[in-house]
Design an enzyme around this catalytic site. Structure first.
Site, PDB file in Angstrom:
ATOM      1  N   TYR A 114       2.492   5.810  15.385  1.00 30.71           N
ATOM      2  CA  TYR A 114       1.236   5.115  15.138  1.00 30.71           C
ATOM      3  C   TYR A 114       0.043   6.039  15.457  1.00 30.71           C
ATOM      4  CZ  TYR A 114      -2.155   1.254  15.436  1.00 30.71           C
ATOM      5  OH  TYR A 114      -3.229   0.425  15.254  1.00 30.71           O
ATOM      6  N   ALA A 115       0.147   6.760  16.575  1.00 28.62           N
ATOM      7  CA  ALA A 115      -0.936   7.669  16.973  1.00 28.62           C
ATOM      8  C   ALA A 115      -1.101   8.777  15.937  1.00 28.62           C
ATOM      9  CB  ALA A 115      -0.642   8.264  18.345  1.00 28.62           C
TER      10      ALA A 115
ATOM     11  N   VAL B   6       0.810  -1.222   0.000  1.00 29.94           N
ATOM     12  CA  VAL B   6       0.000   0.000   0.000  1.00 29.94           C
ATOM     13  C   VAL B   6       0.844   1.273   0.000  1.00 29.94           C
ATOM     14  CG1 VAL B   6      -2.018  -1.068   1.070  1.00 29.94           C
ATOM     15  CG2 VAL B   6      -0.296   0.057   2.520  1.00 29.94           C
TER      16      VAL B   6
END
Lengths: 382, 322
Positions: free
Chosen positions: B224-225, B135
């Protein structure tokens, strides 16, 4: 016989730095300055302002404002709105007022500042108001109503999207020669066919743009007093059709344009064969093709052939939209019809520069409103 | 009364205030009476001149209009694409959609694992294909969607589920760790949405899998956040932008789910998870099926647009510590 004695036009642009009233001011002052033998503001007794919507320019009641710019507070002034045919309607009115002896010299000025709308979807909402109530509620902007007409026309006469594309290609090519034009870019049939659909069968390049601009002319009852080479309005007509496309007997026709042109030919004693050039309302490519037939340039269903055979191209027998038309010169609604008259004035006096049509003596303009519910046709001669 | 279509078009750039794309046409009855009518967008691809149908009067806040319903099956593709389809949540989303009769495309960087899930769905009578997709690579995304379109046709639902975690406190957060997580979780969703749009039918849905961490933050998960919070912004923006094409966009933000990354952590540091779970009003992990069923439910509800829905056992009212 009433004649045009002076003309002016700002360039047509996609985003003018001028406000609507500044465009109006420029066009009022410009046309007065352009009178060869000079004119005193007091000699202009009527000003007709053509403008579509205050949602574009942000002003209403532009008549007295035009008088301020003219410098004649004793003249009379008002605004005409007849959708996209506001300008043509103004000229038609001026012609009649002069003929009736109700005015000596009429200044007709048209303007629109469409870039004032925050987005094109808002602009289309403003424009959509010129449809029938049923079309407005269903949500048919102009390009969609014209798409419905195009679909009927193309089905009936076996005309393809590549035929429509020829109108865009021709008018873009013409605009290259016009310093006033909004688009100065040559395009190919492939470019048009590759452009995204806005409402099939119409694509982006089948549509005229949103434009800012202003144009003006002076229609005079004593033309020789102001110039040795006036351009006479020898015939004019104005007619209507039902507002909604769905209500019309023949959805592949523009009957108002047919009727208006018949009036104009009759009053001028001229026929389509006498014309040297025409400026017609190509708001969408399909419109120009149908107009060829309505104005008597081609038989029903034969419009596209004039394009394929190059009859209406710049070097053809009857150049149509040598200015670039609405498609490429631009379409600042209120200014459009007045700009057509200005263009004929220059063409018939041999002042059109690079875009000058050879031996132009007689010209026709067709300016219509909505999807053709109002049409004004004017025939001029030098 | 039977009405016939005598002209039609699709309004691809609807004017204000109508916004979402629709079709419109002129219809005529046997008496030669004509009406101009709206045609629901799901019929766009099946319209034809002369098509028969019925005319209804419909009211909206903008006014009363005629609506033409053609005598034809509306085009409703039932195809879902799930990125990261081989993983715990992704595979479960695929299974739930397949159970509801959707054809499923599992896009994953691990083709073999995606094939296994596809095979399992096929063995239960479903239709599923596996496609290799990275992706983060525009080429791979473009190629993958083209393959999906040629085997399954137009896409109804895209679930941007592919994600990774590479946890690190700020001092140890290298640009590589930062970028990798942003690339897969956030850039991947943008690339896949952009590509899916080319093949998406009217009425399409884009679902982004955000996270509780994206809403509340977490120690050691700044990358990630940021990515998961970025998905919320992407969701809000695309929901506005794509509405006129009839496409809805929403996100779900799960808390700790019983799937790959959690189970990995479970092995390494069971007490960390136990401590987190103990503080939840409902003290357990979320099941992948619960997330998958929420997504299916939200995707089916045409009023859901531009929201991030938490599914977290009440964690948001009792925020987690690391």
């Amino acid at each position: 016989m009433p004649a045009i004695v002076s003309a002016f036009s700002t360039p047509y642009e996609s985003r003018s730095s001028l406000e609507a009233w500044e465009l109006l001011e420029k066009a009022v002052r410009g046309v007065v300055e352009n009178v060869e033998k000079g004119i005193d503001p007091s000699e202009i007794d009527l000003v007709i302002v053509a403008n579509f919507s205050d949602r574009f320019g942000g002003i209403l009641h532009s008549g007295p404002l035009a008088l301020r710019y003219l410098g004649n507070p004793d003249a009379r002034a008002f605004r005409v709105e007849n959708a996209c045919s506001a300008g043509g309607t103004g000229i038609f009115l001026a012609w009649n007022m002069v003929r009736a002896g109700l005015a000596r010299n009429v200044l007709v000025v048209g303007f629109e500042k469409m870039s004032k709308a925050p987005t094109s979807t808002v602009a289309n909402q403003v424009l959509m108001a010129a449809g029938s109530p049923e079309e407005i509620l269903v949500g048919l902007p102009f390009f969609a109503s014209y798409a419905l007409m195009a679909k009927v026309y193309m089905d009936k006469y076996g005309v393809g999207e590549e035929d429509l594309a020829l109108v865009a290609v021709k008018n873009h090519e013409n605009a290259l020669r016009n310093p006033l034009a909004q688009f100065k870019r040559r395009i190919s049939v492939e470019d048009v066919l590759r452009s995204p659909y806005v409402a099939p069968p119409l694509k982006l390049y089948d549509c005229s743009p949103l434009s800012d601009g202003a144009a003006s002319v002076i229609v005079s009852g004593e033309p020789k007093r102001y110039t040795d080479t006036p351009v006479y309005i020898v015939g004019a007509g104005m007619a209507h059709d039902k507002p909604g496309v769905f209500e019309r007997d023949d959805m592949a026709a523009m009957i108002a344009a047919y009727k208006a042109s018949q009036q104009a030919y009759k009053s001028s004693g001229l026929t389509p064969k006498d014309l040297d050039l025409a400026e017609v309302h190509d708001a969408f490519t399909i419109s120009e093709i149908i107009l060829y037939e309505m104005l008597g340039f081609a038989e029903r269903g034969g419009g596209a052939r004039l394009l394929r055979d190059h009859v209406t191209w710049f070097d053809g027998e009857l150049p149509v939209n040598a200015s670039g038309g609405l498609k490429a010169k631009g379409h600042p609604i209120g200014a459009t019809g007045v700009g057509m008259a200005a263009e004929l004035f220059w063409q018939l006096r041999g002042e059109a520069g690079e875009r000058q049509v050879r031996d132009a003596e007689i010209g026709l303009m067709e300016n219509h409103g909505g999807t053709g519910a109002t049409s004004v046709v004017i025939v001029m001669r030098r | 009364m039977v009405w016939r279509l005598v002209s039609y078009t699709t309004v691809l750039i609807p004017p204000e205030p109508y916004k979402a794309m629709y079709a419109a046409g002129i219809v005529e009855n046997d008496k030669g009476e004509r009406r101009v009518a709206r045609i629901p967008a799901e019929y766009v691809d099946v319209l034809g001149m002369g098509m028969r149908g019925e005319l209804r009067r419909e009211e909206s806040v903008f006014g009363e209009i005629w609506v033409f319903i053609p005598e034809a099956e509306p085009q409703q593709p039932r195809v879902v694409v799930v990125t990261g389809g081989a993983g715990g949540i992704g595979s479960e989303i695929a299974r739930v959609f397949a159970e509801h009769g959707f054809k499923v495309a599992l896009a994953d960087i691990n083709l073999e694992a995606a094939e296994r899930v596809a095979g399992e769905i096929r063995s239960r009578g479903g239709i599923a294909v596996a496609v290799e997709m990275d992706v983060t690579s525009p080429e791979s995304v473009s190629e993958g969607f083209s393959k999906i379109y040629s085997s399954l046709g137009r896409i109804k639902v895209l679930v941007n589920n592919a994600g990774v975690t590479i946890d690190s406190t700020l001092e140890k957060m290298t640009p590589e760790k930062w970028r990798k997580v942003i690339d897969v979780n956030l850039t991947g969703a943008y690339l896949c949405s952009r590509e899916a749009l080319k093949y998406m039918a009217y009425g399409g849905v884009i679902v982004n899998i955000s996270s509780l961490i994206g809403l509340s933050g977490n120690i050691g998960q700044s990358n990630y956040a940021a990515a998961k919070s970025g998905l919320a912004g992407l969701t809000y923006s695309l929901a506005k932008e794509l509405a006129r094409r009839g496409i809805r966009v929403f996100a779900v933000a799960p808390g700790l789910v019983e799937s790959g990354p959690t189970l990995k952590l479970w092995k390494h540091n069971r007490s960390l998870i136990a401590d987190y779970v103990a503080r939840l009003p409902i003290p357990r992990l979320i099941k992948p099926r619960e997330v998958a069923e929420l997504i299916y439910f939200l995707a089916s509800n045409e009023a859901i647009n531009g929201v991030v829905i938490p599914i977290d056992l009440g964690a948001r009212i009792e925020p987690p510590r690391a």
